[in-house]
Scaffold this motif. Structure first.
Motif, PDB file in Angstrom:
ATOM      1  N   TRP A  14      40.065  39.242  46.080  1.00 10.43           N
ATOM      2  CA  TRP A  14      39.783  40.262  45.076  1.00 10.43           C
ATOM      3  C   TRP A  14      38.417  39.959  44.451  1.00 10.43           C
ATOM      4  O   TRP A  14      38.083  38.800  44.229  1.00 10.43           O
ATOM      5  CB  TRP A  14      40.820  40.247  43.959  1.00 10.43           C
ATOM      6  CG  TRP A  14      42.171  40.775  44.304  1.00 10.43           C
ATOM      7  CD1 TRP A  14      43.297  40.036  44.522  1.00 10.43           C
ATOM      8  CD2 TRP A  14      42.560  42.141  44.433  1.00 10.43           C
ATOM      9  NE1 TRP A  14      44.359  40.865  44.782  1.00 10.43           N
ATOM     10  CE2 TRP A  14      43.937  42.166  44.736  1.00 10.43           C
ATOM     11  CE3 TRP A  14      41.885  43.352  44.334  1.00 10.43           C
ATOM     12  CZ2 TRP A  14      44.647  43.344  44.937  1.00 10.43           C
ATOM     13  CZ3 TRP A  14      42.591  44.529  44.534  1.00 10.43           C
ATOM     14  CH2 TRP A  14      43.949  44.527  44.827  1.00 10.43           C
ATOM     15  N   THR A  15      37.665  40.988  44.157  1.00  9.02           N
ATOM     16  CA  THR A  15      36.502  40.859  43.288  1.00  9.02           C
ATOM     17  C   THR A  15      36.789  41.719  42.069  1.00  9.02           C
ATOM     18  O   THR A  15      37.471  42.737  42.176  1.00  9.02           O
ATOM     19  CB  THR A  15      35.189  41.305  43.976  1.00  9.02           C
ATOM     20  OG1 THR A  15      35.332  42.651  44.430  1.00  9.02           O
ATOM     21  CG2 THR A  15      34.850  40.408  45.146  1.00  9.02           C
ATOM     22  N   GLU A  16      36.295  41.290  40.925  1.00  5.21           N
ATOM     23  CA  GLU A  16      36.572  42.014  39.692  1.00  5.21           C
ATOM     24  C   GLU A  16      35.301  42.625  39.147  1.00  5.21           C
ATOM     25  O   GLU A  16      34.224  42.041  39.245  1.00  5.21           O
ATOM     26  CB  GLU A  16      37.207  41.086  38.660  1.00  5.21           C
ATOM     27  CG  GLU A  16      38.570  40.601  39.113  1.00  5.21           C
ATOM     28  CD  GLU A  16      39.341  39.875  38.032  1.00  5.21           C
ATOM     29  OE1 GLU A  16      39.166  40.190  36.835  1.00  5.21           O
ATOM     30  OE2 GLU A  16      40.137  38.990  38.392  1.00  5.21           O
ATOM     31  N   LYS A  26      39.910  45.698  40.011  1.00  8.09           N
ATOM     32  CA  LYS A  26      39.842  44.672  41.046  1.00  8.09           C
ATOM     33  C   LYS A  26      39.759  45.421  42.366  1.00  8.09           C
ATOM     34  O   LYS A  26      40.375  46.487  42.513  1.00  8.09           O
ATOM     35  CB  LYS A  26      41.094  43.799  41.062  1.00  8.09           C
ATOM     36  CG  LYS A  26      41.301  42.973  39.843  1.00  8.09           C
ATOM     37  CD  LYS A  26      42.434  41.955  39.976  1.00  8.09           C
ATOM     38  CE  LYS A  26      43.660  42.420  40.707  1.00  8.09           C
ATOM     39  NZ  LYS A  26      44.757  41.448  40.712  1.00  8.09           N
ATOM     40  N   ARG A  27      38.995  44.848  43.333  1.00  9.01           N
ATOM     41  CA  ARG A  27      38.965  45.488  44.640  1.00  9.01           C
ATOM     42  C   ARG A  27      38.832  44.470  45.747  1.00  9.01           C
ATOM     43  O   ARG A  27      38.277  43.384  45.563  1.00  9.01           O
ATOM     44  CB  ARG A  27      37.880  46.532  44.735  1.00  9.01           C
ATOM     45  CG  ARG A  27      36.507  46.000  44.964  1.00  9.01           C
ATOM     46  CD  ARG A  27      35.557  47.143  45.278  1.00  9.01           C
ATOM     47  NE  ARG A  27      34.191  46.663  45.256  1.00  9.01           N
ATOM     48  CZ  ARG A  27      33.164  47.376  45.626  1.00  9.01           C
ATOM     49  NH1 ARG A  27      33.330  48.606  46.038  1.00  9.01           N
ATOM     50  NH2 ARG A  27      31.957  46.881  45.585  1.00  9.01           N
ATOM     51  N   LYS A  28      39.365  44.861  46.906  1.00  6.35           N
ATOM     52  CA  LYS A  28      39.214  44.114  48.145  1.00  6.35           C
ATOM     53  C   LYS A  28      38.446  45.018  49.097  1.00  6.35           C
ATOM     54  O   LYS A  28      38.916  46.114  49.417  1.00  6.35           O
ATOM     55  CB  LYS A  28      40.582  43.769  48.745  1.00  6.35           C
ATOM     56  CG  LYS A  28      41.391  42.813  47.905  1.00  6.35           C
ATOM     57  CD  LYS A  28      42.686  42.448  48.604  1.00  6.35           C
ATOM     58  CE  LYS A  28      43.478  41.461  47.765  1.00  6.35           C
ATOM     59  NZ  LYS A  28      44.290  40.568  48.589  1.00  6.35           N
ATOM     60  N   GLU A  45      42.642  48.170  42.472  1.00  5.78           N
ATOM     61  CA  GLU A  45      43.708  48.118  41.467  1.00  5.78           C
ATOM     62  C   GLU A  45      43.074  48.324  40.097  1.00  5.78           C
ATOM     63  O   GLU A  45      42.202  47.571  39.685  1.00  5.78           O
ATOM     64  CB  GLU A  45      44.440  46.782  41.523  1.00  5.78           C
ATOM     65  CG  GLU A  45      45.639  46.752  40.596  1.00  5.78           C
ATOM     66  CD  GLU A  45      46.478  45.507  40.805  1.00  5.78           C
ATOM     67  OE1 GLU A  45      46.444  44.631  39.907  1.00  5.78           O
ATOM     68  OE2 GLU A  45      47.138  45.411  41.858  1.00  5.78           O
ATOM     69  N   SER A  52      37.797  53.606  36.475  1.00  6.30           N
ATOM     70  CA  SER A  52      37.027  53.059  37.592  1.00  6.30           C
ATOM     71  C   SER A  52      35.549  53.221  37.283  1.00  6.30           C
ATOM     72  O   SER A  52      35.166  53.391  36.134  1.00  6.30           O
ATOM     73  CB  SER A  52      37.409  53.776  38.881  1.00  6.30           C
ATOM     74  OG  SER A  52      37.011  55.135  38.817  1.00  6.30           O
ATOM     75  N   ARG A 110      47.085  51.679  42.017  1.00  8.19           N
ATOM     76  CA  ARG A 110      46.536  51.099  43.254  1.00  8.19           C
ATOM     77  C   ARG A 110      46.209  52.221  44.215  1.00  8.19           C
ATOM     78  O   ARG A 110      47.027  53.115  44.425  1.00  8.19           O
ATOM     79  CB  ARG A 110      47.525  50.133  43.881  1.00  8.19           C
ATOM     80  CG  ARG A 110      47.689  48.854  43.083  1.00  8.19           C
ATOM     81  CD  ARG A 110      48.732  47.948  43.695  1.00  8.19           C
ATOM     82  NE  ARG A 110      48.344  47.518  45.021  1.00  8.19           N
ATOM     83  CZ  ARG A 110      48.067  46.263  45.361  1.00  8.19           C
ATOM     84  NH1 ARG A 110      48.135  45.309  44.467  1.00  8.19           N
ATOM     85  NH2 ARG A 110      47.735  45.954  46.589  1.00  8.19           N
TER      86      ARG A 110
END
Length: 166
Positions: A14-16, A26-28, A45, A52, A110
């Motif tokens: 995950w990166t925030e 958070k995203r992948k 997420e 966002s 999500r």
């Protein structure tokens, strides 16, 4: 034999991203992790009460969102629409598809976010009245390959010949 083009979401970190009290997620970056070139895909997420990225639209790339779980609102053009699990939203380039997701539900929202990854691209941010310009790599793409990235106020205009020798 494993392939670099096959990944499992659990293996992608995950990166925030957070800005102020309104924007957090958070995203992948699944597409990048699988060495995709022309199609990006991120698992995102969005915590309750957060938004966002700022309201924006692309002039070059198309995006899409598929909601996996949770509920929220989608600012789309001049409307605000409810979204929930199973909703798919196509976001072709242009002002009519300016978009931003808001989690106004009680649990994390999500979703999968897909994007074509063409460069150059121009993004317009209607709320903050600015423009983003990207070349060499699309927004969300390989920053090392980027040859130009600039955010400018929409009213930062000069004459074509300004600064040129006569």
């Amino acid at each position: 034999m494993a392939s670099p083009h096959l990944i499992h979401a659990e293996d992608v970190p995950w990166t925030e991203l957070a800005h102020g009290s309104r924007v957090a997620l958070k995203r992948k970056q699944l597409g990048a992790a699988a060495h995709g070139r022309k199609l990006g895909c991120s698992l995102v997420e969005l915590p309750p009460g957060r938004r966002s990225w700022p309201l924006h639209y692309h002039l070059g790339n198309e995006e899409a969102v598929y909601v996996l779980s949770g509920t929220g609102s989608l600012r789309l053009g001049t409307e605000t629409l409810p979204v929930r699990e199973g909703d798919y939203v196509a976001l072709p380039p242009g002002a009519e598809c300016a978009h931003q997701l808001i989690n106004d539900g009680p649990e994390p929202l999500r979703y999968l976010c897909f994007s074509t990854m063409e460069a150059p691209d121009v993004l317009v941010y209607p709320d903050s009245k600015k423009v983003g310009v990207f070349a060499g790599a699309a927004p969300g793409g390989d920053k090392a390959a980027r040859t130009l990235m600039a955010y400018l106020p929409l009213d930062a205009q000069v004459d074509y010949w300004e600064g040129e020798e006569p």
